[in-house]
Design an enzyme around this catalytic site. Structure first.
Site, PDB file in Angstrom:
ATOM      1  N   SER A 218     -88.400  92.485  -5.752  1.00  0.00           N
ATOM      2  CA  SER A 218     -88.950  92.028  -7.024  1.00  0.00           C
ATOM      3  C   SER A 218     -89.121  93.202  -7.971  1.00  0.00           C
ATOM      4  CB  SER A 218     -90.320  91.350  -6.808  1.00  0.00           C
ATOM      5  OG  SER A 218     -90.221  90.225  -5.986  1.00  0.00           O
ATOM      6  N   SER A 256     -86.185  87.034  -5.591  1.00  0.00           N
ATOM      7  CA  SER A 256     -86.767  88.126  -6.366  1.00  0.00           C
ATOM      8  C   SER A 256     -87.727  87.575  -7.415  1.00  0.00           C
ATOM      9  CB  SER A 256     -85.659  88.927  -7.062  1.00  0.00           C
ATOM     10  OG  SER A 256     -86.194  90.017  -7.779  1.00  0.00           O
ATOM     11  N   ASP A 258     -89.038  88.470 -10.797  1.00  0.00           N
ATOM     12  CA  ASP A 258     -88.751  89.371 -11.917  1.00  0.00           C
ATOM     13  C   ASP A 258     -89.611  88.913 -13.091  1.00  0.00           C
ATOM     14  OD1 ASP A 258     -85.948  90.814 -10.988  1.00  0.00           O
ATOM     15  OD2 ASP A 258     -86.140  88.764 -10.259  1.00  0.00           O
TER      16      ASP A 258
END
Length: 331
Positions: A218, A256, A258
């Site tokens: 991340s 992830s 983000d």
């Protein structure tokens, strides 16, 4: 044409912004190592609850466990430090930040309602024995108390202690840029916690390939500016972190998180104001300086990620795992 860098190329080049880290590192036994931390970003040195600042967040990919983003986007205000840590420590970091704010403001929970605490996270479990949950509320309070306007430490510190980026040691990175409009200079600063990517994805270096099984990872991206912007405009800035992230080679993977948060220090909103209207000055969306601000976000995000690699160091974590410092020369 690239924009001019700030004095220290750091998010604290935005006047008043403070950063503090607490880093934990201890080899417990042959299996377990505590390799983690917490980072605090304060928009200004005053009382953040009584003097809120305009802010917004933008989720590029939502595989994350952050807190406080719903109210942040609903009201467009930050009223506490922005805290970064590992996935399993969101709870204690939130508790510690809440304790700090309650000590500063006796009216919270009584005459002033509640408070919105913002905590972002990344998964550092490749190096950190995250199940131990070594971070305690006191560590969050310590990070806030340590926060200063000095040059922020980068690399394997604070929330970035156990993070990885492109198969190398990642962590905290920062950068800043200057933009100009009508003889007025504004600063844009970015601080990130990098924890994503495989070596063959990097666009800024030709890294040797390495096959290791790690989580998708991340990144938390925090944008600060002294340009007079309100929440809708700050969301636009937050969105442009995606372009800086993509420049480095991120594929924004399925697993992830983000996430970007942007705030402006230019206009403080006073909690105890009695007037039923609020006035502020802000930049026109159609003014060309907005494009410079977008460019500044893109450039600082990209450079902050690379700086997180440049300034990290080879780190040994749990089960004897070693993550090397990236072979990127210092300028």
């Amino acid at each position: 044409m690239p924009l001019q860098k700030g004095k220290n190329n750091c998010i604290t080049d935005v006047e008043g912004v403070q950063v503090g880290h607490v880093t934990l590192y201890e080899k417990i036994n042959n299996e377990d190592t505590v390799c983690t931390g917490v980072t605090a970003i304060l928009p200004h040195s005053g009382n953040l609850f009584t003097e809120k600042v305009h802010a917004a967040s933008y989720v590029i990919n939502g595989y994350g466990k952050s807190t406080g983003l719903i109210q942040l986007n609903e009201l467009g205000l930050i009223e506490s430090p922005i805290m970064l840590t590992n996935t399993f420590s969101v709870g204690p970091v939130l508790e510690g930040t809440l304790r700090y704010m309650l000590e500063q403001n006796k009216e919270i929970g009584e005459s002033a309602g509640t408070i919105n605490i913002v905590v972002g996270e990344c998964n550092d479990s490749y190096l950190n024995s995250m199940r131990i949950q070594a971070l305690k509320p006191e560590h969050a309070m310590e990070a806030i108390n340590k926060a200063s306007t000095g040059v922020a430490e980068e690399g394997a510190v604070g929330a970035g202690k156990g993070m990885m980026c492109f198969g190398y040691k990642g962590g905290i990175g920062t950068a800043s840029r200057i933009v100009t409009a009508a003889n007025q200079k504004y600063t844009v600063g970015c601080l990130i916690n990098s924890n994503f990517g495989q070596r063959d994805q990097a666009l800024f270096a030709n890294f040797p390939k390495l096959e290791i099984k790690t989580p998708d990872g991340s990144i938390m991206m925090i944008i600060a500016t002294d340009a007079p912007l309100y929440d809708r405009q700050l969301e636009r800035l937050a969105k442009h972190t995606a372009a800086g992230l993509a420049r480095t080679g991120s594929n924004i993977s399925h697993g992830s998180g983000d996430i970007a948060i942007a705030f402006s220090t230019a206009n403080k909103i006073h909690h105890n104001a009695n007037e039923h209207t609020e006035s502020m000055t802000y930049i026109r969306d159609s003014h060309k300086v907005m494009n410079q601000l977008f460019q500044a976000v893109i450039e600082t995000t990209e450079e902050a990620i690379i700086n997180s690699l440049k300034n990290a160091k080879t780190t040994e974590g749990k089960r004897g795992r070693v993550v090397e410092k990236a072979p990127i020369p210092q300028e």
